[in-house]
Design an enzyme around this catalytic site. Structure first.
Site, PDB file in Angstrom:
ATOM      1  CG  HIS A 155       8.727  -0.694  -3.154  1.00  0.00           C
ATOM      2  ND1 HIS A 155       7.949  -0.911  -3.463  1.00  0.00           N
ATOM      3  CD2 HIS A 155       9.291  -2.093  -2.617  1.00  0.00           C
ATOM      4  CE1 HIS A 155       7.848  -2.289  -3.793  1.00  0.00           C
ATOM      5  NE2 HIS A 155       8.577  -3.196  -3.315  1.00  0.00           N
ATOM      6  CG  ASP A 363       6.229   9.609  -2.556  1.00  0.00           C
ATOM      7  OD1 ASP A 363       6.867   8.490  -2.164  1.00  0.00           O
ATOM      8  OD2 ASP A 363       6.053   9.707  -2.481  1.00  0.00           O
TER       9      ASP A 363
HETATM   10  P1  ADQ Z   1       4.514   4.181   1.126  1.00  0.00           P
HETATM   11  O1  ADQ Z   1       4.995   5.837   1.238  1.00  0.00           O
HETATM   12  O2  ADQ Z   1       3.374   3.619   1.074  1.00  0.00           O
HETATM   13  O3  ADQ Z   1       4.980   3.496  -0.740  1.00  0.00           O
HETATM   14  P2  ADQ Z   1       2.343   5.409  -1.294  1.00  0.00           P
HETATM   15  O4  ADQ Z   1       3.099   4.499  -2.596  1.00  0.00           O
HETATM   16  O5  ADQ Z   1       1.928   6.683  -2.329  1.00  0.00           O
HETATM   17  O6  ADQ Z   1       3.433   5.235  -0.851  1.00  0.00           O
HETATM   18  O7  ADQ Z   1       1.170   4.207  -1.392  1.00  0.00           O
HETATM   19  C1  ADQ Z   1       1.220   3.493  -1.327  1.00  0.00           C
HETATM   20  C2  ADQ Z   1      -0.372   2.831  -0.937  1.00  0.00           C
HETATM   21  O8  ADQ Z   1      -0.885   3.515   0.300  1.00  0.00           O
HETATM   22  C3  ADQ Z   1      -1.694   3.694  -2.277  1.00  0.00           C
HETATM   23  O9  ADQ Z   1      -2.395   2.204  -3.046  1.00  0.00           O
HETATM   24  C4  ADQ Z   1      -2.124   4.194  -1.096  1.00  0.00           C
HETATM   25  O10 ADQ Z   1      -3.673   4.153  -2.119  1.00  0.00           O
HETATM   26  C5  ADQ Z   1      -2.769   3.785   0.277  1.00  0.00           C
HETATM   27  N1  ADQ Z   1      -2.675   4.860   0.901  1.00  0.00           N
HETATM   28  C6  ADQ Z   1      -1.688   6.439   1.036  1.00  0.00           C
HETATM   29  N2  ADQ Z   1      -2.377   6.890   1.818  1.00  0.00           N
HETATM   30  C7  ADQ Z   1      -3.078   6.263   2.098  1.00  0.00           C
HETATM   31  C8  ADQ Z   1      -4.513   6.736   3.588  1.00  0.00           C
HETATM   32  N3  ADQ Z   1      -4.363   8.159   4.142  1.00  0.00           N
HETATM   33  N4  ADQ Z   1      -5.144   5.734   3.171  1.00  0.00           N
HETATM   34  C9  ADQ Z   1      -5.247   5.204   2.912  1.00  0.00           C
HETATM   35  N5  ADQ Z   1      -4.448   4.332   1.879  1.00  0.00           N
HETATM   36  C10 ADQ Z   1      -3.313   5.116   1.585  1.00  0.00           C
HETATM   37  C11 ADQ Z   1       6.091   2.970  -0.580  1.00  0.00           C
HETATM   38  C12 ADQ Z   1       7.324   4.692  -1.806  1.00  0.00           C
HETATM   39  C13 ADQ Z   1       6.273   4.841  -2.596  1.00  0.00           C
HETATM   40  C14 ADQ Z   1       6.472   3.541  -3.666  1.00  0.00           C
HETATM   41  C15 ADQ Z   1       5.224   2.693  -2.932  1.00  0.00           C
HETATM   42  C16 ADQ Z   1       5.137   0.956  -4.007  1.00  0.00           C
HETATM   43  O11 ADQ Z   1       7.464   5.265  -0.597  1.00  0.00           O
HETATM   44  O12 ADQ Z   1       7.273   6.091  -2.929  1.00  0.00           O
HETATM   45  O13 ADQ Z   1       5.245   4.303  -4.433  1.00  0.00           O
HETATM   46  O14 ADQ Z   1       5.914   2.503  -2.055  1.00  0.00           O
HETATM   47  O15 ADQ Z   1       6.766   0.920  -4.771  1.00  0.00           O
END
Ligand code: ADQ
Length: 468
Positions: A155, A363
């Protein structure tokens, strides 16, 4: 049809779903047909560690979890996964801390997980392992004689050899990845970086289709960008915009505009540069003061690590400075909350926001960018500002693409977004929406699992010895 077994570090137990639900659970929702099994860490630390497997069923899905001992939690999760692999895979070599005993703990937990999972497996199961915590999982399962098809999806980004080789024992991790049948990445650049590492370190020769042979096995690498349930999220947003929370937010804006950022509180998300950019924006474009507020929702994460504690202090300082400088008694430029917000509430907030600023320094993908687009009102859509270093930028080039290290450029782009004509906003949104509605979570699972189902089985092979 073969049963799906998902393996991930944290298992989103149905009993624990709240604000943090989402991410992987949402992405895999379609693939998790009745009968599937999800295995991983319970999120608990106990003296028994992985000795007991806790099993619960919900909606015909079996969730099997194990605990970690305090020592394993620290070595495997805090120190090696999040203190070494996470910074490395986000190009932050300066934050990388390698200690041989943490690596030993990482390897040991993967071995323990494999031993706990093995008795639950059936011969035809398709096993799909997720993320950097579990790179050695297939190798450990193979060492126990598991001949099933096993796939791995990363990821995070993958980094070029000059960066990856900074990690001691990195060659072992590459060899471990080569024990999978299918290895998936969000973008072509990450796959190329991995293949370059495999060529350099393992001496393999990748074929044009991205596969290579290693120790008389074939490893297929694929590019499979993760997506969201765009229609479902759009429906949620259309309803949630009338929720009490969204209504309260709208009322607090008193007819002014909203810009939004939503992230985990992580140094990869570029929050410091973003906050500096917000200050520059109000400084360089005073006509926007009082006309717009920026809401940053930053869910606290990995708080037991120094790098995250330092980040929080730095962000508190920048927010204080910005608000001290530009606030009026009845207007706050930057609203900052350090906690998670429920998915449906977020969907409503996204729909209210004229601009989303998604500026990670690196990311893997960034699902917030996709969620923001899905949540918009097609007649009056907002504008997405997106970092060129998010995997999402590959598919979402119709966003306003910025360099996340350049706070002046972000500030200027916020001004551009806020002065953009409705016609241009609609055009850009339509292009972006077409991508988000096509490259969905369902498609992501389908592509991965169809590659995995086509892989060769290894029942008659001698078990692959784990690298010690
Ligand atoms: P994350 O680093 O967690 O994931 P991201 O893809 O932006 O990053 O977010 C994942 C989920 O968390 C989204 O559904 C988002 O809405 C939710 N989220 C983020 N901040 C939040 C908050 N403050 N409150 C509530 N919900 C929140 C990792 C990788 C990413 C990749 C994903 C999936 O780092 O690059 O996109 O996995 O592969």
């Amino acid at each position: 049809m073969a049963r799906l077994v998902v393996v991930s570090n944290r298992v989103p137990l149905p009993s624990e779903r709240g604000a943090k639900a989402g991410g992987l659970a949402v992405a895999l929702a379609d693939a998790l047909r009745p009968g599937s099994l999800w295995f991983g860490w319970s999120g608990r630390r106990s003296n028994r560690g992985t000795a007991t497997t806790h099993v619960q069923r919900s909606d015909s899905i079996t969730y099997a979890t194990v605990d970690l001992t305090e020592a394993d939690y620290n070595a495997f999760y805090v120190n090696f996964s999040n203190g070494a692999l996470w910074p490395l895979l986000h190009f932050r070599m300066g934050l990388l801390e390698f200690h041989a005993e943490d690596y030993a703990g990482y390897r040991s937990v993967n071995r323990q997980f494999a031993a706990s999972l093995k008795p639950l497996l059936q011969p035809d199961d398709l096993i799909w392992v997720h993320d950097y915590h579990l790179i050695p999982m297939a190798m450990e399962l193979r060492a126990l004689g598991v001949g099933n098809r096993i796939g791995f999806f990363l990821h995070t980004p993958f980094v070029p050899p000059q960066v990856f080789q900074a990690l001691p024992r990195s060659g072992e991790l590459l060899a471990a990845l080569a024990a999978y049948d299918v290895v998936g990445f969000h973008t072509a650049a990450y796959r190329t970086a991995f293949l370059d590492c495999a060529s350099d370190c393992l001496g393999v020769t990748p074929r044009p289709n991205g596969s290579f042979a290693f120790r008389s096995r074939t490893v297929q690498t694929i590019v499979d960008p993760i997506g969201i349930d765009a229609d479902g999220f759009a429906a949620q947003a259309a309803t949630a915009v009338r929720s009490p929370e969204a209504r309260a937010l709208r009322e607090s804006l008193a007819g002014k505009l909203l810009a939004i950022g939503v992230d985990r509180l992580d140094y990869s998300k570029g929050l410091s540069n973003r906050f500096v950019a917000i200050g520059r924006f109000f400084g360089n474009y005073p006509e926007h003061r009082r006309q717009i507020s920026f809401l940053q929702v930053a869910a606290r994460s990995r708080e037991d690590q120094h790098a995250y504690q330092r980040l929080r202090r730095e962000l508190d300082r920048i927010v204080g400075e910005t608000n001290g400088r530009y606030s009026e008694f009845d207007w706050t430029p930057l609203r900052y909350m350090t906690r998670a917000v429920k998915r449906e509430t977020l969907a409503g907030f996204f729909r209210l926001a004229r601009v989303a600023v998604v500026t990670p320094l690196r990311d893997g993908m960034n699902l917030v960018a996709k969620e923001y687009i899905a949540a918009q009102d097609p007649d009056d859509p907002g504008v997405l500002i997106l970092s060129k270093f998010a995997g999402a930028a590959d598919e979402m080039s119709a966003a306003l693409i910025v360099n996340p290290y350049d706070s002046d450029e972000i500030a200027e782009t916020m001004h551009r977004a806020l002065t953009m004509s409705l016609e241009e906003r609609r055009e850009r949104w339509q292009t972006l929406h077409a991508v988000v509605a096509t490259n969905t979570a369902e498609r992501f699972c389908h592509v991965f699992l169809s590659h995995l189902a086509r892989a060769e089985r290894h029942v008659d092979r001698p078990p692959l010895r784990a690298i010690s």
